[in-house]
Design an enzyme around this catalytic site. Sequence first.
Site, PDB file in Angstrom:
ATOM      1  N   GLY A 139      33.610  35.133  39.273  1.00  0.00           N
ATOM      2  CA  GLY A 139      33.789  33.926  40.054  1.00  0.00           C
ATOM      3  C   GLY A 139      33.162  34.012  41.428  1.00  0.00           C
ATOM      4  N   CYS A 140      33.898  33.570  42.430  1.00  0.00           N
ATOM      5  CA  CYS A 140      33.381  33.532  43.796  1.00  0.00           C
ATOM      6  C   CYS A 140      33.107  34.915  44.369  1.00  0.00           C
ATOM      7  CB  CYS A 140      34.368  32.788  44.709  1.00  0.00           C
ATOM      8  SG  CYS A 140      34.593  31.049  44.280  1.00  0.00           S
ATOM      9  N   ALA A 141      33.768  35.944  43.839  1.00  0.00           N
ATOM     10  CA  ALA A 141      33.552  37.304  44.338  1.00  0.00           C
ATOM     11  C   ALA A 141      32.212  37.869  43.893  1.00  0.00           C
ATOM     12  CB  ALA A 141      34.677  38.224  43.858  1.00  0.00           C
TER      13      ALA A 141
END
Length: 351
Positions: A137-139
């Site tokens: 995801g965003c990581a």
Amino acid sequence: MARLCKPAVNVPEYVITMEETLEFAERTHHGKPQLPLALRLIRNTGVKTRHLVQPIEKTLHHPGLAERNRIYELESKKRTPPVIEQALTNAGLTAHDIDAIIYVSCTGFLMPSLTAWLINHMGFRSDTRQIPIAQLGCAAGAAAVNRAHDFCLAHPRTNVLIVSCELCSLCYQPTDDNTGALLSDGLFGDAVAAAVVRGTGGTGIHLDHNASHLIPHTEDWISYAVRDTGFHFQLDRRVPGTMEPLAPVLRTFAHNHHHNAGNLDFYIIHAGGPRILDDLATFLDVDRKAFRHSWATLTEHGNIASAVVLDAARRLYEEDTPAPEATGLIAGFGPGITAEMTLGHWETHTT
């Protein structure tokens, strides 16, 4: 050594403002009891504009998972090459100089990965390593920087290309009306970003140390429910409070490498939302303005998932050049709850 060169970023041509977002949300979810809270949360995001890969009318229409994934494939193949070319130019390299491609995305699925298509169509060598990352995801943007760093340490004098293609609007689910889903409808935007990590030479952030951290038993706080209609984003109400347990992790990481996380020269932080940035500034005891690059990304593009850290880094590079040896932190947060962290310092070109 490993040095992150200036990223290249492109956002799609279709723009939606916060005012339009609120209007569409009220029209689409009129009468739902959770709508007033969702509208207030959207107003508080500070997101003024977002960019979409399709006009908003098409975005609001759900043609089915197969058609959306077809659009993802079409748009990713159209939009990534020019961004990659710019990133290579920024790094002073050509496709032939790249030894590995890390491709990150959580908004569409291709097999083989887009890395195979890029190698075949953009002049990369046939022995280029492929490292697709699809579930962070965003990581994933910060994770890609860390894995590129690791690759260069394991294989000295090699170069790694990072590519992020996040078409978040293709995950919009018109029937989802819980507060987390409605908030995400007003927070996420689309973007493509790329950057090169050079194993030698180049100007930019010299990557010194990296680390990962998982908050135990939080894997269901940010997640996808995969259904016939595609990816349904699920956001727990506890997510905005995650900086309280993560800030000490960042402090310890910096301390272990003889730095003070609250007294660095620059910060590239994932702009997951306003509370994430505000809380982290508070817990690290740094001025809110220290996160100005992340705030600018959030305001102008929204949360563009894994591309956030690359866009915030681009803004740092386009500001006044940091002083030699200026130290900084890159941090990305995403499902897990996962944190990816990097400490680095600014270096100018060396041969």
